[in-house]
Design a protein around this motif. Structure first.
Motif, PDB file in Angstrom:
ATOM      1  N   GLY A   1      -7.698   6.699 -19.812  1.00 33.77           N
ATOM      2  CA  GLY A   1      -8.718   7.926 -19.829  1.00 33.77           C
ATOM      3  C   GLY A   1      -9.948   7.721 -18.972  1.00 33.77           C
ATOM      4  N   LEU A   2      -9.655   7.291 -17.805  1.00 33.64           N
ATOM      5  CA  LEU A   2     -10.522   7.145 -16.584  1.00 33.64           C
ATOM      6  C   LEU A   2     -10.665   8.701 -16.214  1.00 33.64           C
ATOM      7  N   PRO A   3     -12.096   9.065 -16.114  1.00 30.75           N
ATOM      8  CA  PRO A   3     -12.216  10.433 -15.439  1.00 30.75           C
ATOM      9  C   PRO A   3     -12.063  10.397 -14.202  1.00 30.75           C
ATOM     10  N   GLY A   4     -11.488  11.424 -13.398  1.00 28.89           N
ATOM     11  CA  GLY A   4     -11.308  11.689 -12.028  1.00 28.89           C
ATOM     12  C   GLY A   4     -12.718  11.906 -11.256  1.00 28.89           C
ATOM     13  N   ALA A   5     -12.502  11.603 -10.056  1.00 32.21           N
ATOM     14  CA  ALA A   5     -13.587  11.807  -9.099  1.00 32.21           C
ATOM     15  C   ALA A   5     -13.457  13.169  -8.510  1.00 32.21           C
ATOM     16  N   ALA A   6     -12.407  13.412  -8.097  1.00 32.04           N
ATOM     17  CA  ALA A   6     -12.193  14.658  -7.284  1.00 32.04           C
ATOM     18  C   ALA A   6     -11.915  15.950  -8.234  1.00 32.04           C
ATOM     19  N   PHE A   7     -11.213  15.446  -9.484  1.00 30.30           N
ATOM     20  CA  PHE A   7     -11.054  16.219 -10.626  1.00 30.30           C
ATOM     21  C   PHE A   7     -11.720  15.833 -11.802  1.00 30.30           C
ATOM     22  N   PRO A   8     -13.022  16.017 -12.054  1.00 25.46           N
ATOM     23  CA  PRO A   8     -13.610  15.310 -13.172  1.00 25.46           C
ATOM     24  C   PRO A   8     -13.376  15.742 -14.406  1.00 25.46           C
ATOM     25  N   ASP A   9     -12.734  17.123 -14.504  1.00 28.88           N
ATOM     26  CA  ASP A   9     -12.241  17.495 -15.844  1.00 28.88           C
ATOM     27  C   ASP A   9     -10.834  16.693 -16.226  1.00 28.88           C
ATOM     28  N   ARG A  10     -10.156  16.217 -15.411  1.00 29.62           N
ATOM     29  CA  ARG A  10      -9.080  15.344 -15.581  1.00 29.62           C
ATOM     30  C   ARG A  10      -9.546  13.649 -16.134  1.00 29.62           C
ATOM     31  N   THR A  11      -8.683  13.309 -16.977  1.00 31.81           N
ATOM     32  CA  THR A  11      -8.514  11.876 -17.136  1.00 31.81           C
ATOM     33  C   THR A  11      -7.130  11.308 -16.821  1.00 31.81           C
ATOM     34  N   TYR A  12      -7.160   9.938 -16.352  1.00 31.52           N
ATOM     35  CA  TYR A  12      -5.920   9.221 -15.786  1.00 31.52           C
ATOM     36  C   TYR A  12      -5.619   8.223 -16.718  1.00 31.52           C
ATOM     37  N   ASP A  13      -4.407   7.874 -16.952  1.00 31.78           N
ATOM     38  CA  ASP A  13      -3.891   6.584 -17.580  1.00 31.78           C
ATOM     39  C   ASP A  13      -3.066   5.843 -16.567  1.00 31.78           C
ATOM     40  N   GLY A  14      -3.082   4.563 -16.461  1.00 32.01           N
ATOM     41  CA  GLY A  14      -2.181   3.826 -15.672  1.00 32.01           C
ATOM     42  C   GLY A  14      -2.603   2.457 -15.323  1.00 32.01           C
ATOM     43  N   HIS A  15      -1.200   1.706 -15.247  1.00 33.12           N
ATOM     44  CA  HIS A  15      -1.431   0.321 -14.616  1.00 33.12           C
ATOM     45  C   HIS A  15      -2.256  -0.037 -13.200  1.00 33.12           C
ATOM     46  N   TRP A  16      -2.788  -0.867 -12.890  1.00 26.50           N
ATOM     47  CA  TRP A  16      -3.630  -1.110 -11.722  1.00 26.50           C
ATOM     48  C   TRP A  16      -3.283  -2.617 -11.559  1.00 26.50           C
ATOM     49  N   HIS A  17      -2.568  -2.677 -10.417  1.00 26.93           N
ATOM     50  CA  HIS A  17      -2.231  -4.055  -9.951  1.00 26.93           C
ATOM     51  C   HIS A  17      -2.590  -4.534  -8.534  1.00 26.93           C
ATOM     52  N   CYS A  18      -2.699  -5.769  -8.422  1.00 27.61           N
ATOM     53  CA  CYS A  18      -2.564  -6.146  -7.154  1.00 27.61           C
ATOM     54  C   CYS A  18      -3.466  -5.429  -6.140  1.00 27.61           C
ATOM     55  N   CYS A  19      -2.787  -4.907  -5.114  1.00 27.23           N
ATOM     56  CA  CYS A  19      -3.567  -4.253  -3.962  1.00 27.23           C
ATOM     57  C   CYS A  19      -3.982  -2.776  -4.066  1.00 27.23           C
ATOM     58  N   SER A  20      -3.389  -2.394  -5.158  1.00 26.46           N
ATOM     59  CA  SER A  20      -3.965  -0.775  -5.576  1.00 26.46           C
ATOM     60  C   SER A  20      -5.358  -0.732  -5.362  1.00 26.46           C
ATOM     61  N   PRO A  21      -6.186  -1.464  -5.832  1.00 31.07           N
ATOM     62  CA  PRO A  21      -7.754  -1.174  -5.715  1.00 31.07           C
ATOM     63  C   PRO A  21      -8.206  -0.893  -4.262  1.00 31.07           C
ATOM     64  N   VAL A  22      -7.208  -1.280  -3.313  1.00 28.81           N
ATOM     65  CA  VAL A  22      -8.149  -1.165  -1.917  1.00 28.81           C
ATOM     66  C   VAL A  22      -8.731   0.202  -1.787  1.00 28.81           C
ATOM     67  N   TRP A  23      -7.873   1.163  -2.273  1.00 28.13           N
ATOM     68  CA  TRP A  23      -8.415   2.722  -2.294  1.00 28.13           C
ATOM     69  C   TRP A  23      -9.738   2.855  -2.645  1.00 28.13           C
ATOM     70  N   ALA A  24     -10.448   1.991  -3.544  1.00 29.60           N
ATOM     71  CA  ALA A  24     -11.622   2.271  -3.837  1.00 29.60           C
ATOM     72  C   ALA A  24     -12.661   2.165  -2.844  1.00 29.60           C
ATOM     73  N   GLY A  25     -12.377   1.378  -1.652  1.00 31.37           N
ATOM     74  CA  GLY A  25     -13.235   1.227  -0.574  1.00 31.37           C
ATOM     75  C   GLY A  25     -12.935   0.035   0.274  1.00 31.37           C
ATOM     76  N   ALA A  26     -12.624   0.497   1.406  1.00 30.36           N
ATOM     77  CA  ALA A  26     -12.267  -0.574   2.620  1.00 30.36           C
ATOM     78  C   ALA A  26     -13.265  -0.197   4.055  1.00 30.36           C
ATOM     79  N   ALA A  27     -13.459  -1.263   4.957  1.00 30.79           N
ATOM     80  CA  ALA A  27     -14.409  -0.949   5.775  1.00 30.79           C
ATOM     81  C   ALA A  27     -13.547   0.117   6.970  1.00 30.79           C
ATOM     82  N   TRP A  28     -12.490  -0.060   7.004  1.00 32.26           N
ATOM     83  CA  TRP A  28     -11.886   0.827   7.819  1.00 32.26           C
ATOM     84  C   TRP A  28     -11.787   2.468   7.556  1.00 32.26           C
ATOM     85  N   MET A  29     -12.508   2.601   6.164  1.00 36.19           N
ATOM     86  CA  MET A  29     -12.367   4.072   5.992  1.00 36.19           C
ATOM     87  C   MET A  29     -13.566   4.850   6.831  1.00 36.19           C
TER      88      MET A  29
END
Lengths: 141, 654
Positions: free
Chosen positions: B280-308
């Motif tokens: 049930g995490l709310p979306g950022a681009a689509f705040p009206d949506r919520t998302y469910d799912g596993h988050w492992h290992c390197c997936s969190p890199v999309w939260a923010g990285a210097a190369w962005m």
């Protein structure tokens, strides 16, 4: 009808917050009862909803008055010396009355009734649980 | 389907038969497992042995002649901890420059279910005339029309199948990226557990195969149940002590959305639960949506990285989670974005270039921009049609940043991973020499089945034992451990150089072959070291950690395989994979050496005991390769396994 219930000497205790649904308990249970790993025949069932990350655990509570035993027309379920209720497979004809009567939807019938016998007071499921989600509590109940 | 019954032979822990489905003809048959079991075990080894016979030279990844192997390891379904893993093999469209044979690996409950249905593996050949899904329930095997599923998301498809089929079914699926032949499309089960590298989702797409659903009511035989349970329990205790993961212990009230996270294992029979499941995490681009799912290992890199290059903010946890869940449903490989495409875009920006995609500038801090890009690629719209080829191919087609590709892609079409360089360097000098040599010799990012040297040696050396490796007493004990495990202190010494690294590479390549053939977790096995032990060696029950795989296998198996013969299976598997690459694509030393320019770039991290970055010395790296081929019994000039080596491994008749 079964005799007056004797005290259950121990029982499974499930702590849902600690269980993380690895299913080791089902592996151990089916292996010691069936000689093979057959999760569908495990006496306790961890059902996973992988899309919600949820799981439910159905396990035998060793009820004091054992509705399963009362429901059995063949008196195939009786209380053992150690206190748990167990199935005498030679008397069970697989009619499913016990499963119908089980308030925890824990008993399944595949040929015969598959019911937890607590491994006679030393449950393999508890021994295999890595998270502390399943424990064996000695009880005077 | 009579043959399905006839050929069942049960020698624990195998269930005796491999299911073969030909999608062109619709024919369903089986072949016996046992002729291969003693030499190749299961999983990756079994796939390689069958591939040798079934994949002749000349076949391309999207040809109907490509073969997909879905192979649970032979311990899958037994009490061995983490034994739920499946290796998927075949010709890889992500492979570069050649679409060669390689492997990928996933967890979940699909692999055990296949064994409970009575199969040690599934082989899929041909191409269905229209979209189909495979449905396996014990002896009932159906190829069903999947018109209603085609075009749906990877997770959505599985949910629909579960609704139709009911409780207990386990599914593998592809998303739109696989249907549209994106070269890095994934095959996944549940929300996240994916065979990510290789592009096998696109191979399924090329075969018009949308999903594979399995339900099994049978059993997996175990030779000595009590002993198998006892040994599993003892190894689990070591795993929990070493990794200390627990379902709730790490939930932190000060971390956003941590109340929506619970620990859950990615695979059956795993005690670790290294990933988190958010509900049930709310979306950022689509705040009206919520998302469910596993988050492992390197997936969190999309939260923010210097190369962005994201001065105005990064996706953060919410946006990063939203991007990963959408990419999972599209069925596309995170790794390509997080460690290849994103850093590649960033490097172009670093040197002042404008990066325009379909005329629009990249905006990597923007969640909505990522989602739009992922959709463009998955549906091959606009520039997405080119990026769907993967950056090593796309750079040439777009004429953009071609000279930078070699900075992020060591080789074989896959982005950096624990090789000391690129965007995900991992270990520091000299430890990355081992993983770099593994990269040089492999057909993919070798960290699939190859994390173990870094976890067992670099990890403790840089963390728990850190100061200790320079303390005279701890250093003596640490180096003695190296002597014991690898025959050389240099193999583990942070102050060493090229010495001992070739042998360590081989040890871990072969260990990878074993664990992928047993179906064990790459992040757990092999368990060589214990930072708390006086001699740093992991042990249980008087058995060293390097032998845990055999210790777990022994009581499950009706076949008696000595420890020495057992570990030689890893060598045999790696050698056979080399033979396939040599026979079909003329893989030789000159191909292996193409990684050297990548390694000669500046490395990413500094060994504090050395104090400066160190690049590869070309001459010394080549000498290390000489040593490697020599130790392997491969020709030093050509890199081809020598006839006597093949004879020694019992492979001269192949």
């Amino acid at each position: 009808m079964p005799d007056q219930a004797k005290p259950v000497r121990g029982r499974l205790v499930v702590e849902p917050a600690l269980c993380h649904a690895c299913q080791s308990c089902m592996v151990a249970c089916s292996l010691v009862h069936e000689g093979e790993v057959i999760p569908s025949k495990a006496r306790l069932q961890v059902t996973i909803d992988p899309f919600k990350g949820n799981h439910t655990i159905r396990y035998c509570h060793q009820c004091r008055n054992a509705p399963c035993a009362r429901a059995c027309p063949n008196h195939a379920i009786s209380q053992a010396e150690a206190g748990h209720w167990q199935v005498d497979e030679s008397l069970c004809d697989g009619c499913g009355a016990c499963a119908e009567a089980c308030p925890f939807h824990t008993l399944t019938v595949i040929g015969v009734a598959l019911k937890c016998d607590t491994c006679h007071g030393d449950p393999a499921c508890v021994a295999s649980c890595p998270s502390g989600g399943l424990t064996w509590r000695i009880s005077s109940r | 389907m009579e043959d399905l019954q006839q050929m069942k032979t049960r020698t624990a822990p195998w269930v005796g038969q491999i299911l073969h489905i030909d999608l062109s003809s619709g024919a369903v048959s089986t072949l016996p497992t046992l002729p291969y079991a003693e030499q190749y075990l299961g999983g990756r080894g079994l796939a390689a042995r069958l591939a040798w016979d079934m994949l002749p030279p000349g076949v391309k990844a999207f040809d109907p002649g490509n073969v997909l192997f879905f192979m649970p390891g032979c311990l899958v379904g037994t009490p061995a901890p983490s034994a739920g893993r499946v290796t998927i093999c075949g010709l890889s469209p992500q492979g570069y420059p050649d679409e060669w044979y390689t492997r990928s690996n996933l967890g979940g409950q699909w692999g055990p279910e296949l064994k409970f249905a009575g199969y040690d593996g599934l082989v899929v050949t041909g191409k269905a005339p229209q979209p189909v899904c495979i449905q396996i329930e014990d002896d009932r095997v159906e190829i069903r029309d999947a018109a209603g599923l085609w075009g749906r998301g990877l997770v959505e498809t599985q949910k629909l199948l579960n609704e139709q089929l009911g409780e207990g079914w386990r599914t593998l699926a592809i998303g739109p990226a696989g249907e549209n032949l994106v070269r890095y499309a994934i095959v996944a089960t549940n929300t996240e557990s994916a065979a990510g590298q290789g592009g096998f989702g696109a191979v399924m797409g090329s075969k018009n195969l949308k999903a594979i659903a399995v339900r099994g009511h049978g059993g997996v035989p175990v030779a000595n149940p009590r002993e198998a349970l006892r040994r599993s329990r003892l190894v689990v205790e070591r795993i929990l002590e070493r990794y200390n993961y627990h379902p709730t212990s790490e939930r932190r009230p000060d971390v956003p959305y941590d109340d929506k996270r619970r620990r859950a294992p990615c695979t059956y029979q795993c005690p670790r639960s290294c990933g988190g499941f958010y509900e049930g995490l709310p979306g950022a681009a689509f705040p009206d949506r919520t998302y469910d799912g596993h988050w492992h290992c390197c997936s969190p890199v999309w939260a923010g990285a210097a190369w962005m290059h994201a001065d105005k903010g990064k996706p953060g946890l919410q946006g990063g989670f939203e991007i990963t869940q959408i990419s999972n449903d599209l069925g596309i490989n995170h790794w390509e974005f997080a460690f290849g495409m994103g850093p590649w875009f960033g490097a172009m920006l670093d040197r002042g270039e404008q990066v325009l995609l379909d005329g629009e500038p990249v905006a990597m801090g923007d969640t909505a921009w990522w989602i739009a890009l992922l959709e463009k690629i998955s549906y091959r719209r606009g520039v997405g049609d080119v990026l769907a080829e993967g950056c090593p191919r796309a750079a040439g087609i777009l004429g953009m940043g071609e000279d930078l590709i070699g900075q992020f892609y060591p080789g074989w079409g896959q982005a950096s991973h624990w090789d000391g360089h690129g965007s995900f360097g991992g270990p520091y000098w000299p430890f990355w020499l081992v993983t770099s040599l593994q990269w040089a010799m492999d057909t993919r990012d070798p960290m699939g089945g190859g994390h173990d040297y870094t976890i067992n040696i670099f990890g403790p050396a840089s963390n728990e034992v850190k100061g200790g490796v320079l303390d005279p007493d701890a250093r003596r004990r640490w180096l003695a451990m190296g002597e014991h495990l690898y025959g050389s202190a240099d193999a583990v010494d942070p102050l060493s150089s090229y010495g001992g690294k070739a042998h360590a590479s081989i040890v871990h390549q072969d260990a990878g072959g074993i664990k992928d053939s047993l179906g064990l977790c790459d992040n757990t096995f092999p368990m060589l070291t214990d930072p708390k032990a006086e001699d740093f060696i992991q042990r249980v029950d008087g058995v060293e950690g390097r032998h845990f795989e055999h210790y777990l296998f022994e009581p499950t198996s009706d076949l008696s395989i000595s420890r020495e013969d057992f570990y030689r299976i890893g060598t045999r598997i790696y050698t056979l994979e080399r033979m396939i690459a040599h026979r079909n694509w003329n893989r030789d030393r000159s191909t292996d050496e193409t990684i050297i320019p990548y390694l000669m770039r500046e490395s990413q991290s500094v060994n504090p005991a050395v104090g400066q970055k160190i690049e590869v010395d070309e001459v010394r790296f080549r000498a290390m390769m000489d040593e490697y081929y020599g130790l392997r019994g491969w020709d030093v000039q050509t890199g081809r396994p020598l006839p006597e080596t093949l004879k020694d491994l019992g492979m001269d008749k192949l």
